[in-house]
Motif scaffolding. Structure first.
Motif, PDB file in Angstrom:
ATOM      1  N   ASN A 246       0.832  -1.210   0.000  1.00 23.65           N
ATOM      2  CA  ASN A 246       0.000   0.000   0.000  1.00 23.65           C
ATOM      3  C   ASN A 246       0.865   1.258   0.000  1.00 23.65           C
ATOM      4  O   ASN A 246       1.807   1.378   0.769  1.00 23.65           O
ATOM      5  N   THR A 247       0.504   2.192  -0.921  1.00 25.60           N
ATOM      6  CA  THR A 247       1.200   3.503  -0.896  1.00 25.60           C
ATOM      7  C   THR A 247       0.192   4.647  -0.924  1.00 25.60           C
ATOM      8  O   THR A 247       0.574   5.808  -0.992  1.00 25.60           O
ATOM      9  N   GLY A 248      -1.113   4.313  -0.912  1.00 27.38           N
ATOM     10  CA  GLY A 248      -2.102   5.383  -0.961  1.00 27.38           C
ATOM     11  C   GLY A 248      -3.476   4.948  -0.506  1.00 27.38           C
ATOM     12  O   GLY A 248      -3.765   3.752  -0.370  1.00 27.38           O
ATOM     13  N   ILE A 249      -4.337   5.953  -0.253  1.00 28.45           N
ATOM     14  CA  ILE A 249      -5.758   5.719   0.038  1.00 28.45           C
ATOM     15  C   ILE A 249      -6.537   6.663  -0.874  1.00 28.45           C
ATOM     16  O   ILE A 249      -6.304   7.879  -0.863  1.00 28.45           O
ATOM     17  N   SER A 250      -7.436   6.102  -1.696  1.00 30.00           N
ATOM     18  CA  SER A 250      -8.174   6.920  -2.663  1.00 30.00           C
ATOM     19  C   SER A 250      -9.560   7.274  -2.123  1.00 30.00           C
ATOM     20  O   SER A 250     -10.270   6.409  -1.591  1.00 30.00           O
ATOM     21  N   LEU A 251      -9.933   8.560  -2.285  1.00 34.04           N
ATOM     22  CA  LEU A 251     -11.253   9.041  -1.883  1.00 34.04           C
ATOM     23  C   LEU A 251     -12.002   9.533  -3.121  1.00 34.04           C
ATOM     24  O   LEU A 251     -11.393   9.949  -4.105  1.00 34.04           O
ATOM     25  N   ALA A 290     -13.960  15.976   0.405  1.00 32.68           N
ATOM     26  CA  ALA A 290     -12.883  15.028   0.081  1.00 32.68           C
ATOM     27  C   ALA A 290     -11.588  15.761  -0.262  1.00 32.68           C
ATOM     28  O   ALA A 290     -10.490  15.325   0.095  1.00 32.68           O
ATOM     29  N   LYS A 291     -11.748  16.920  -0.956  1.00 29.43           N
ATOM     30  CA  LYS A 291     -10.555  17.637  -1.436  1.00 29.43           C
ATOM     31  C   LYS A 291      -9.659  18.141  -0.295  1.00 29.43           C
ATOM     32  O   LYS A 291      -8.475  18.397  -0.498  1.00 29.43           O
ATOM     33  N   GLU A 292     -10.227  18.272   0.899  1.00 26.09           N
ATOM     34  CA  GLU A 292      -9.427  18.729   2.054  1.00 26.09           C
ATOM     35  C   GLU A 292      -8.373  17.695   2.446  1.00 26.09           C
ATOM     36  O   GLU A 292      -7.388  18.019   3.109  1.00 26.09           O
ATOM     37  N   PHE A 293      -8.602  16.412   2.051  1.00 25.84           N
ATOM     38  CA  PHE A 293      -7.667  15.340   2.423  1.00 25.84           C
ATOM     39  C   PHE A 293      -6.546  15.150   1.403  1.00 25.84           C
ATOM     40  O   PHE A 293      -5.581  14.431   1.670  1.00 25.84           O
ATOM     41  N   GLU A 294      -6.680  15.758   0.219  1.00 21.41           N
ATOM     42  CA  GLU A 294      -5.766  15.485  -0.885  1.00 21.41           C
ATOM     43  C   GLU A 294      -4.304  15.719  -0.486  1.00 21.41           C
ATOM     44  O   GLU A 294      -3.950  16.774   0.045  1.00 21.41           O
ATOM     45  N   ASN A 295      -3.488  14.704  -0.724  1.00 25.35           N
ATOM     46  CA  ASN A 295      -2.034  14.721  -0.483  1.00 25.35           C
ATOM     47  C   ASN A 295      -1.633  14.708   0.997  1.00 25.35           C
ATOM     48  O   ASN A 295      -0.456  14.872   1.316  1.00 25.35           O
ATOM     49  N   LEU A 296      -2.592  14.500   1.913  1.00 23.97           N
ATOM     50  CA  LEU A 296      -2.233  14.311   3.319  1.00 23.97           C
ATOM     51  C   LEU A 296      -1.732  12.883   3.512  1.00 23.97           C
ATOM     52  O   LEU A 296      -1.946  12.016   2.671  1.00 23.97           O
TER      53      LEU A 296
END
Length: 920
Positions: A246-251, A290-296
Motif C-alpha cells: 500500500n502507498t495510498g488511500i483513494s477518496l 474530500a478535497k481537504e484530504f488530498e495529499n495528506l
C-alpha cells in the motif's frame, strides 16, 4: 389380366436408406480425389466473391462437438454462398503456439522441473511436433464431417512464413506508435508464471477475507485538518496480502467525508451501513470535503510506511467505506491514480506468487524474513494478526474471482515490465485514438445476432491496454534488440526486416538457435556485444488476431479478400478473437478485418447442462458419425437455433435422423415419379394442382433461401419441413398418384405433374445442398437428365429460384375444404365404414370447387367423384367451408380393378380412362 403390369409405378436407383455410416467416407474420399474445392473455385472464376475467414482452433487434442458445430456451420454458410452463384474462399487454420500446447509437452516430459532442464530450442521443437501431429489429426476429423475447404493449404500459425508475418504485424503496430513497454499491473498466473490477457481469464467462486483496517492520520495531517486525538481513514479490502504494498488511500472527489466520535474517517453516505455492520460505532463529529484530504499522509498500520490520500474517480460509494486501499503494483485503478499522484509502485511478489526479498529490504512487513518465499494466499492470517487493533472487522465471504483459464488457479494483479498495445494511443497519421477507431468500425459491422454489437462495443469501451507479452517458451518471440547501455529498444526498419526475413526462411526458432551477430542486420551501426535479445514471446491472441494480415493480405494463401465478409465463432470470442483481430486491424489498417460477425452458442445436453466427462453427458463427433453419419450432425446444426446454446443428446439425434429419413424419402419419391420425363411442360399448359404446388413452392423456397442468406437456418429449416410434410408430401404427392401411375405415359396431365415435380426437385436440391451435401451429390448421381442436365456432381449445379406462379383456384378455401373433409374421413375410418377415400364421392354447390377441372377436384380430395346434383345416395357425412355445404356419400359406381377409383360401369371392369390407356 394383372393390371399392375400396366401401371407406371415409380422407380429410381436412389436408395431408400442412406447407409450413411458406410457410404459417406467413400464419397468424401472421392471428393478429395476429384479436388472438389479447386473445382468450386474454377466454376465461379469471375463471380462475385464471398470470403469466410476461419478462426483457428488449437492444434491440441481431438475435435469435440463444439468444434464440429463451428466448422459445420461455416461449411453450410460457405456452400450456401457457392450454390447461390458466388466465388467462395475458405482456408482453414490452426493456432499452434501458446500455453495449452506447452502444457501438454510439459506433461509428456514429466512435469515443469523436467521441462526446465531442457534448452528453449528443444522445448520449442517438441511443441512444434505436438502441434503438427494434431493439425493432421484434426484435419482428418473435420473432413469426415463433409467439410470442403482448402485442406491442402491450410494456414498454420507456426509455419515459417506465417511466423514472419506475425512479427511483421507487430512491427507495423510499433511503427504506428502504439507499442509501449512499461511496468504495469497485469493479470498474473503464479501457477503458470506468466502474464495473461483479458481473454485468458475465467471467473470462478473463491472464498476471501473481507477486512476493515484503520490507517491513522499523521500528526501533520491532523494539524492541517484541525483534528485532535484519534483520526483514521478506514479502508476495506478483500486482499490482506496486498497491504504491504500500500502507498495510498483513494477518496471520491465529489463526496463528503466525516470523522466519527470514535475517531474514524469514512464517507458520510456509508456511515449508517458501517454502524449497522459494527465496523464503527460513533456519530458524526466533523464533516469534510474530500478535497481537504488530498495529499495528506496516513500511516500503514502493518509497517509504519506513509500512505498518501489521493482523489480518484474510480472510488464508488456503493459499499465499503469510501476510502479505497491503493497499491499501484496490484491493481489497474490503483496504478492509474498512482500515475496522477506519482505514487511509488511497490511489488514484493515474485513470479510464483511468493513474497520476495524486497519485503525485507523495504521493511514492508514486521519479521519480514519469515515471509520471504511464502505464498501470499498463505500469509493473510499472519498479516491480519500483525495489524492488531487497527483491524476493525474481519469476515470471510464467497465471490466471483478471476482464475487462470488453463490451471484454474486464482490470479493476482502484479506489476511487471510488459509490452502493451496502447488502446488510447493515436496511430500515426490518424486523429482518433485506437479505441475510437475500433468503436466506429464496430458501428459499421453487421452482427448476427444483433446483440453481438452491444457485447463487443462494451468490451472495446472498457478494455485496458492490451498486454501482448508472455514469459513462456512456445510462441513467436518479440524479436527486438535492446541496447545494454541505455535499455533502448532498436526499432530500426532495416533491423526488423532482416529478422523477419530470417524467420521467413528458418522460422522464429532462429531467435533462440542463432546468436545476435547472425540475427543483426549488417548495416545496423551496432556491435552485437552492445545488444541483448528481448526474451518475451507474443500472447497467442496476437497470433490469431493478426491472421487477417498473415492470411488474407499476404500472397501466401488464396484465402479471399480483406476485409473478410464474415467471421464465425462462439459467443465467447467477443472478448477473444473478434476483439484481438479488430484491434490489430484497426491499429495497422484503421479498419475492421470483417464486414460481418456471426456468433453461435455452446453445445449442452438435453437438460441444458454443460457437457463433462464426470456427468457422462459428452457427445463426441466420432460417436455420432459411427451411429448416425455426418449428415445427421449437419442437419442437427442447421435445425438448431445457434443464437443460444445448442442442445444435443441421443434423443435429439434420433429425432434429427427421423427428419432426415422424411427428407430423403421425399426426394426419393419425386425422383421415382419423374424417372421417364425428358422434357418440361410449360407452366401455362399445366393443370390446377400443378400450378397450385408451384405457386406454394416458389413462395416457400424463396422464403427459405432468404432465411438461409440471412444465416437464419433454424427458421429456414422449420419453414421447409412444414412445406415438405404438409403441402408437398402430405398433399401434392398424394393427390397426383392416380395421375402419375394410371394415366397414359405421355398424357398431358401426367407430363405436367412430372414437370412440376422436376422443377421443385431441382430447386429444392440446390437449396438443401449446402446442408446435406453428401445426400445432394448422391441424388445427382441417381437423378434423370431432366434434373442434372450435364452436371457430373452437385458442385456443377447452381440454385435458381422457381418462377413465381399463381394458383388458378382459391387455395386457402380449398385447403380448408380438404381439412374439413379429412376430419369426417377420420371418423368414417374409425367406425370402419370405409377403408379408402376412393370409396367416396362429394356433392356440393361450392362454386370454387366446381370451377376447378373436375378430375383435379377429385384428386384434391382423392375421391371418385365431385358432383353438383343433389345426392341420391345416403349421406354419411357433411362439412362446411364458409357458407358452402359439402355432403359425402359412398360411390355407387363399381371399383376399377386397375386404378381403384369407383368409376366403372360393372364389377371387374376397368373404368373408361383405364380402358383407353390399356387399349392404346
Amino acid at each position: 389380366m394383372d393390371y399392375k403390369d400396366t401401371l407406371l409405378l415409380p422407380t429410381t436407383t436412389f436408395a431408400m436408406r442412406g447407409n450413411l455410416i458406410n457410404n459417406e467416407p467413400k464419397r468424401y474420399a472421392a471428393w478429395d480425389e476429384k479436388k472438389i474445392y479447386q473445382k468450386m473455385k474454377t466454376a465461379r472464376k469471375d463471380a462475385e466473391s464471398f470470403t469466410l475467414h476461419d478462426g483457428p482452433p488449437y492444434a491440441n487434442g481431438h475435435i469435440h462437438i463444439g468444434h464440429a458445430l463451428n466448422k459445420v456451420l461455416k461449411d453450410i454458410i460457405i456452400k450456401h454462398n457457392y450454390f447461390s452463384g458466388k466465388s467462395v474462399r475458405f482456408t482453414p487454420g490452426w493456432d499452434c503456439h501458446g500455453l495449452p500446447i506447452e502444457q501438454q509437452v510439459e506433461k509428456k516430459l514429466g512435469g515443469k522441473k523436467k521441462k526446465e532442464q531442457l534448452e528453449t530450442a528443444e522445448i520449442r521443437k517438441l511443441c512444434r511436433e505436438h502441434a503438427a501431429k494434431f493439425v493432421d489429426i484434426q484435419r482428418a476429423e473435420f473432413k469426415t464431417l463433409g467439410i470442403i475447404a482448402d485442406w491442402e493449404k491450410p494456414y498454420v500459425t507456426m509455419d515459417y512464413k506465417f511466423e514472419a508475418n506475425i512479427f511483421r504485424t507487430l512491427c507495423e503496430v510499433a511503427k504506428k506508435g502504439l507499442l509501449i513497454e512499461r511496468s504495469k499491473p497485469v493479470f498474473w498466473s503464479w501457477a503458470e508464471r506468466t502474464a495473461l490477457a483479458e481473454a485468458e481469464v475465467e471467473y470462478e467462486d473463491k472464498e476471501d477475507y473481507s477486512i476493515f483496517i484503520a490507517f491513522e492520520l499523521s500528526d501533520d495531517a491532523k494539524a492541517k485538518l484541525g483534528i485532535e486525538g484519534k483520526a483514521a481513514p478506514v479502508i476495506w479490502t478483500t486482499t490482506p496480502w496486498t497491504i504491504p504494498a500500500n502507498t495510498g488511500i483513494s477518496l471520491n472527489p465529489e463526496e463528503k467525508y466525516i470523522l466519527t466520535t470514535d475517531g474514524y474517517i469514512v464517507a458520510r453516505e456509508l456511515l449508517n451501513s458501517l454502524v449497522e455492520s459494527g465496523v464503527v460505532s460513533g456519530t458524526i463529529a466533523k464533516e469534510f470535503d474530500a478535497k481537504e484530504f488530498e495529499n495528506l499522509i496516513a500511516i500503514n498500520p502493518l509497517n509504519g510506511r506513509e500512505s498518501r490520500l489521493v482523489l480518484g474517480e474510480h472510488v464508488l460509494i456503493e459499499n465499503g467505506t469510501g476510502c479505497v486501499h491503493t497499491a499501484p503494483g496490484h491493481g489497474e485503478d490503483d496504478y492509474r491514480v498512482g500515475l496522477v499522484y506519482d505514487l511509488e509502485v511497490v511489488m514484493p511478489v515474485d513470479e510464483t506468487g511468493c513474497y520476495d526479498e524486497s519485503v525485507v529490504g523495504l521493511g514492508l512487513i514486521p519479521n519480514a524474513e519469515d515471509f520471504v518465499g511464502r505464498h501470499i494466499f498463505k500469509s493473510n492470517e499472519d498479516l491480519i494478526e500483525l495489524m492488531g487493533d487497527a483491524v476493525l472487522k474481519v469476515d470471510k465471504f464467497m465471490h466471483s474471482y478471476p482464475h487462470c483459464w488453463r490451471s484454474h488457479t486464482p490470479l493476482i494483479y502484479r506489476a511487471t515490465k510488459q509490452w502493451f498495445i496502447s488502446v488510447d494511443g493515436t496511430p500515426e497519421g490518424e486523429s482518433k485514438t485506437l479505441r475510437e477507431i475500433a468503436l466506429s468500425e464496430v458501428e459499421k459491422t453487421q452482427f448476427i445476432p444483433e446483440t453481438g454489437r452491444k457485447r463487443l462495443t462494451s468490451m472495446v469501451e472498457n478494455r485496458p491496454d492490451w498486454c501482448i507479452s508472455r514469459q513462456r517458451d512456445w510462441g513467436v518471440p518479440i524479436a527486438f534488440f535492446r541496447v545494454k547501455a541505455t535499455g533502448e529498444v532498436l526499432l530500426d526498419e532495416k533491423v526488423l526486416n532482416f529478422v523477419a526475413m530470417i524467420f521467413e526462411m528458418q522460422g522464429s526458432d532462429a531467435w533462440y538457435s542463432m546468436d545476435i551477430a547472425q540475427l543483426l542486420y549488417p548495416g545496423s551501426g551496432y556491435k552485437p556485444e552492445e545488444l541483448e535479445k528481448v526474451t518475451d514471446i507474443l500472447d497467442v491472441w496476437f497470433d490469431s488476431g493478426s491472421t487477417w494480415n498473415s492470411v488474407l493480405k499476404s500472397r501466401n494463401y488464396d484465402a479471399g479478400e480483406y476485409p473478410a465478409d464474415l467471421y464465425v465463432e462462439g459467443s465467447d470470442q467477443h472478448r477473444g478473437w473478434f476483439q484481438s483481430s479488430l484491434f490489430l486491424s484497426t491499429a495497422v489498417q484503421h479498419q475492421a478485418p470483417y464486414k460481418g460477425v456471426l456468433t453461435h452458442g455452446f453445445t449442452v445436453d438435453e437438460k441444458g447442462e454443460k457437457m463433462s466427462k464426470s456427468k457422462g453427458n459428452v457427445i463426441a463427433p466420432e460417436k455420432v458419425l459411427k451411429e448416425y453419419g455426418s449428415e445427421i450432425l449437419r442437419l442437427w446444426v442447421a435445425s438448431s437455433d445457434y443464437q443460444g446454446d445448442l442442445k444435443i443428446s441421443q434423443g435429439i439425434l434420433k429425432q434429427t435422423s427421423e427428419s432426415y429419413r422424411k427428407l430423403r424419402n421425399t426426394f426419393r419419391i419425386m425422383l421415382a415419379n419423374i424417372n421417364d420425363l425428358e422434357e418440361l411442360t410449360a407452366v401455362d399448359a399445366m393443370g390446377d394442382l400443378d400450378k397450385w404446388i408451384l405457386s406454394e413452392a416458389s413462395r416457400v423456397l424463396a422464403e427459405v433461401h432468404k432465411h438461409f442468406s440471412e444465416y437464419n437456418f433454424v427458421n429456414g429449416m422449420s419453414t421447409l419441413n412444414n412445406f415438405i410434410v404438409n403441402e408437398l408430401s402430405g398433399m401434392y404427392i398424394d393427390m397426383t398418384k392416380d395421375n402419375l401411375y394410371c394415366n397414359a405415359k405421355d398424357s398431358t396431365r401426367r407430363r405436367a405433374s412430372q414437370s412440376a415435380m422436376a422443377m421443385i426437385t431441382k430447386t429444392l436440391l440446390t437449396l438443401m445442398a449446402p446442408i446435406l451435401t453428401y445426400t445432394a451429390d448422391e441424388i445427382v448421381e441417381n437423378a434423370p437428365a431432366i434434373i442434372k442436365g450435364e452436371a457430373e456432381d452437385i458442385f456443377d449445379m447452381t440454385y435458381k429460384p422457381l418462377e413465381a406462379t399463381t394458383a388458378s383456384f382459391d387455395a386457402a378455401y380449398m385447403v380448408k375444404a380438404r381439412e374439413g373433409f379429412g376430419a369426417v374421413v377420420d371418423g368414417l375410418k374409425k367406425e370402419k365404414i370405409i377403408k379408402s377415400t376412393l370409396e367416396l364421392v362429394i356433392y356440393t354447390e361450392s362454386k370454387t370447387t366446381l370451377d376447378m377441372d373436375r378430375v383435379d377436384a377429385e384428386d384434391w380430395f382423392v375421391v371418385s367423384g365431385i358432383f353438383e346434383d343433389k345426392p341420391e345416395e345416403n349421406i354419411i357425412g357433411t362439412f362446411k367451408v364458409d357458407e358452402d355445404m359439402f355432403s359425402i356419400a359412398k360411390a355407387t359406381a363399381h371399383k376399377c380393378p386397375r386404378c381403384w377409383k369407383y368409376q366403372s360401369d360393372a364389377e371387374d371392369t376397368v373404368c373408361k380412362r383405364c380402358s383407353e390407356v390399356v387399349g392404346a
